[in-house]
Design a protein around this motif. Structure first.
Motif, mmCIF file in Angstrom:
data_model
loop_
_atom_site.group_PDB
_atom_site.id
_atom_site.type_symbol
_atom_site.label_atom_id
_atom_site.label_comp_id
_atom_site.label_asym_id
_atom_site.label_seq_id
_atom_site.Cartn_x
_atom_site.Cartn_y
_atom_site.Cartn_z
ATOM 1 N N ILE A 243 -120.912 -5.087 16.818
ATOM 2 C CA ILE A 243 -121.502 -3.986 16.395
ATOM 3 C C ILE A 243 -122.933 -3.527 17.297
ATOM 4 O O ILE A 243 -122.843 -2.350 17.550
ATOM 5 C CB ILE A 243 -122.000 -3.868 14.877
ATOM 6 C CG1 ILE A 243 -120.623 -4.127 13.895
ATOM 7 C CG2 ILE A 243 -122.557 -2.668 14.360
ATOM 8 C CD1 ILE A 243 -119.901 -2.841 13.988
ATOM 9 N N TYR A 246 -121.469 -2.196 20.274
ATOM 10 C CA TYR A 246 -121.202 -0.996 20.340
ATOM 11 C C TYR A 246 -122.188 0.138 20.433
ATOM 12 O O TYR A 246 -121.743 1.237 20.783
ATOM 13 C CB TYR A 246 -120.146 -0.702 18.823
ATOM 14 C CG TYR A 246 -119.618 0.529 18.610
ATOM 15 C CD1 TYR A 246 -118.663 1.439 19.398
ATOM 16 C CD2 TYR A 246 -120.010 1.229 17.471
ATOM 17 C CE1 TYR A 246 -118.359 2.509 19.192
ATOM 18 C CE2 TYR A 246 -119.683 2.354 16.987
ATOM 19 C CZ TYR A 246 -118.558 3.049 17.820
ATOM 20 O OH TYR A 246 -118.209 4.333 17.524
ATOM 21 N N ILE A 250 -122.965 3.078 23.142
ATOM 22 C CA ILE A 250 -123.131 4.537 22.974
ATOM 23 C C ILE A 250 -124.259 5.186 23.629
ATOM 24 O O ILE A 250 -124.368 6.073 24.409
ATOM 25 C CB ILE A 250 -123.233 4.597 21.474
ATOM 26 C CG1 ILE A 250 -121.780 4.360 20.842
ATOM 27 C CG2 ILE A 250 -123.607 5.954 21.098
ATOM 28 C CD1 ILE A 250 -121.769 4.305 19.243
ATOM 29 N N SER A 298 -118.040 -0.046 12.047
ATOM 30 C CA SER A 298 -118.269 1.063 13.130
ATOM 31 C C SER A 298 -118.509 2.367 12.287
ATOM 32 O O SER A 298 -119.243 3.464 12.910
ATOM 33 C CB SER A 298 -117.138 1.198 13.839
ATOM 34 O OG SER A 298 -115.978 1.094 13.233
ATOM 35 N N GLU A 299 -117.732 2.650 11.110
ATOM 36 C CA GLU A 299 -117.963 4.033 10.561
ATOM 37 C C GLU A 299 -119.351 4.166 9.913
ATOM 38 O O GLU A 299 -119.726 5.465 10.238
ATOM 39 C CB GLU A 299 -117.113 3.844 9.087
ATOM 40 C CG GLU A 299 -115.484 4.372 9.491
ATOM 41 C CD GLU A 299 -114.914 2.910 10.042
ATOM 42 O OE1 GLU A 299 -115.438 1.871 10.203
ATOM 43 O OE2 GLU A 299 -113.598 3.047 10.703
ATOM 44 N N ILE A 301 -121.878 3.450 11.997
ATOM 45 C CA ILE A 301 -122.626 3.906 12.817
ATOM 46 C C ILE A 301 -122.334 5.398 13.346
ATOM 47 O O ILE A 301 -122.936 6.291 13.515
ATOM 48 C CB ILE A 301 -122.317 3.173 14.336
ATOM 49 C CG1 ILE A 301 -122.430 1.460 14.121
ATOM 50 C CG2 ILE A 301 -122.875 3.685 15.688
ATOM 51 C CD1 ILE A 301 -123.981 1.300 13.887
ATOM 52 N N LYS A 302 -121.029 5.795 13.186
ATOM 53 C CA LYS A 302 -120.567 7.242 13.294
ATOM 54 C C LYS A 302 -121.105 8.015 12.340
ATOM 55 O O LYS A 302 -121.361 9.376 12.681
ATOM 56 C CB LYS A 302 -118.947 7.183 13.376
ATOM 57 C CG LYS A 302 -118.261 6.402 14.362
ATOM 58 C CD LYS A 302 -117.000 6.423 14.311
ATOM 59 C CE LYS A 302 -116.202 5.705 15.434
ATOM 60 N NZ LYS A 302 -114.644 5.679 15.190
ATOM 61 N N LEU A 334 -118.688 9.649 21.100
ATOM 62 C CA LEU A 334 -117.768 8.964 20.210
ATOM 63 C C LEU A 334 -116.417 8.828 20.313
ATOM 64 O O LEU A 334 -115.793 7.841 19.899
ATOM 65 C CB LEU A 334 -118.239 9.463 18.919
ATOM 66 C CG LEU A 334 -119.762 9.263 18.214
ATOM 67 C CD1 LEU A 334 -119.955 9.955 16.948
ATOM 68 C CD2 LEU A 334 -120.264 7.850 18.432
ATOM 69 N N SER A 339 -114.366 2.065 19.222
ATOM 70 C CA SER A 339 -115.335 1.362 18.117
ATOM 71 C C SER A 339 -114.466 0.009 17.730
ATOM 72 O O SER A 339 -113.133 -0.114 18.124
ATOM 73 C CB SER A 339 -114.786 2.385 16.984
ATOM 74 O OG SER A 339 -113.696 2.564 16.555
ATOM 75 N N PRO A 340 -115.306 -0.990 17.415
ATOM 76 C CA PRO A 340 -114.604 -2.263 17.109
ATOM 77 C C PRO A 340 -113.783 -2.280 15.951
ATOM 78 O O PRO A 340 -113.806 -1.396 14.949
ATOM 79 C CB PRO A 340 -115.711 -2.900 16.711
ATOM 80 C CG PRO A 340 -116.815 -2.106 16.387
ATOM 81 C CD PRO A 340 -116.706 -0.945 17.104
#
Length: 340
Positions: A243, A246, A250, A298-299, A301-302, A334, A339-340
């Protein structure tokens, strides 16, 4: 998503993650109650309320951008009632002085000495309304308090009471008589949240709430000590190295887009600083907590990426002329970074 702790990308133990998740679920129920209580007064701004709660949990400050009349003052007052903290609204104007915010020394005739008179910054939740209407020296007066949680008045330093949140607002459609926020000031805000107009259905509810005889008051859900406990726990939520990689990708893509096959060289003039990476993780952890998880995916982060990055990217003149926004750039990033 089910956390696969046997996978090498999750290096912590099942027991530890389970323990963190159980605590997160306990806090998540409290936050859900707080959200429901907020919705008594704030109609149709669920995402804004959630993002401000994320900023409180992650101990960050918020820059709100919206036109006047969208209940920003009511929002922070409602939040203060729910969290049992003191709040204040400071109207920023061109003739405002740093001492009007921080405080100053005044001479007392009866004691023949100077005494410190503390300014309105000495509250838990501070609404800096139309912050861009004050000159740069006044805007900069907030820097120390926002970053160091302390105030210096004539050589004396005073610690601010925690929790401490600065929620600043600015009007995106009126530039006359305003001063652009310095980049150092903008970077101090964990999130920049955009508030849009309510839907027609929500506006009907707003009219009903504000034209009845009885005032709707939010109940207290949390004590300040519980907020501090939640903030301390937030740092313990598990974020795996994959993470972190990731997030680093970004942010790095905003500085070196060619390395990620992103055609942004003539769009981004200056990329995000390492502070963006830190706040992406902190706020993603808070988002995981609100969702009752003791680990970041990852969600998460988004979910917070646009609010963390939109005020930290400086676009070129050509990009602005082509009406390319930072949100569009973040969407491109994005979409491109796996994404992991």
């Amino acid at each position: 998503m089910v956390l696969d702790t046997n996978n090498e990308k999750f290096a912590t133990s099942d027991e530890k993650i389970q323990e963190l998740t159980e605590i997160s679920q306990k806090y998540s129920k409290i936050i859900s109650r707080a959200i429901l209580e907020t919705e008594k007064n704030i109609i149709g701004q669920e995402d804004v309320v959630k993002k401000i709660l994320i900023s409180i949990i992650s101990d960050g400050h918020v820059l709100l951008e919206s036109v006047p009349g969208l209940a920003k003052t009511l929002l922070i007052k409602t939040m203060a009632d729910i969290f049992s903290v003191r709040n204040v609204r400071i109207q920023f104007t061109p003739d405002l002085l740093p001492a009007d915010i921080l405080g100053t020394k005044i001479y007392k005739n009866n004691s023949n000495s100077f005494e410190i008179q503390k300014g309105p910054i000495f509250h838990n939740f501070v609404l800096a309304d139309e912050i861009n209407r004050a000159p740069p020296k006044v805007q900069s007066a907030l820097l120390e308090s926002m970053q160091e949680k302390q105030v210096s008045i004539h050589g004396e330093t005073f610690q601010l009471e925690k929790p401490f949140l600065v929620l600043a607002t600015q009007n995106p459609i009126e530039n006359e008589g305003t001063y652009k926020l310095p980049e150092a000031q903008v970077d101090r805000f964990a999130l920049k949240i955009l508030i849009d107009y309510p839907t027609k259905e929500n506006e009907i509810k707003i009219i009903e709430n504000n034209t009845i005889e009885t005032e709707i008051k939010a109940e207290s859900i949390l004590k300040p000590t519980q907020i501090l406990e939640m903030q301390e726990f937030n740092s313990k939520i598990y974020a795996d190295k994959i993470i972190l990689k990731y997030v680093a990708s970004i942010v790095d893509s905003t500085r070196n887009p060619d390395n990620y096959e992103l055609d942004l060289e003539n769009i981004i003039e200056f990329g995000a600083s390492p502070r963006a990476s830190i706040w992406l993780i902190k706020t993603a952890k808070a988002n995981a907590l609100i969702n009752g998880r003791g680990y970041v995916i990852s969600e998460d982060i988004k979910e917070v990426a646009h609010d963390v990055l939109r005020h930290r990217l400086i676009l070129t003149f050509e990009a602005e002329a082509d009406e390319i926004t930072t949100d569009k750039v973040i969407d491109m990033i994005l979409d491109k970074i796996p994404s992991p």
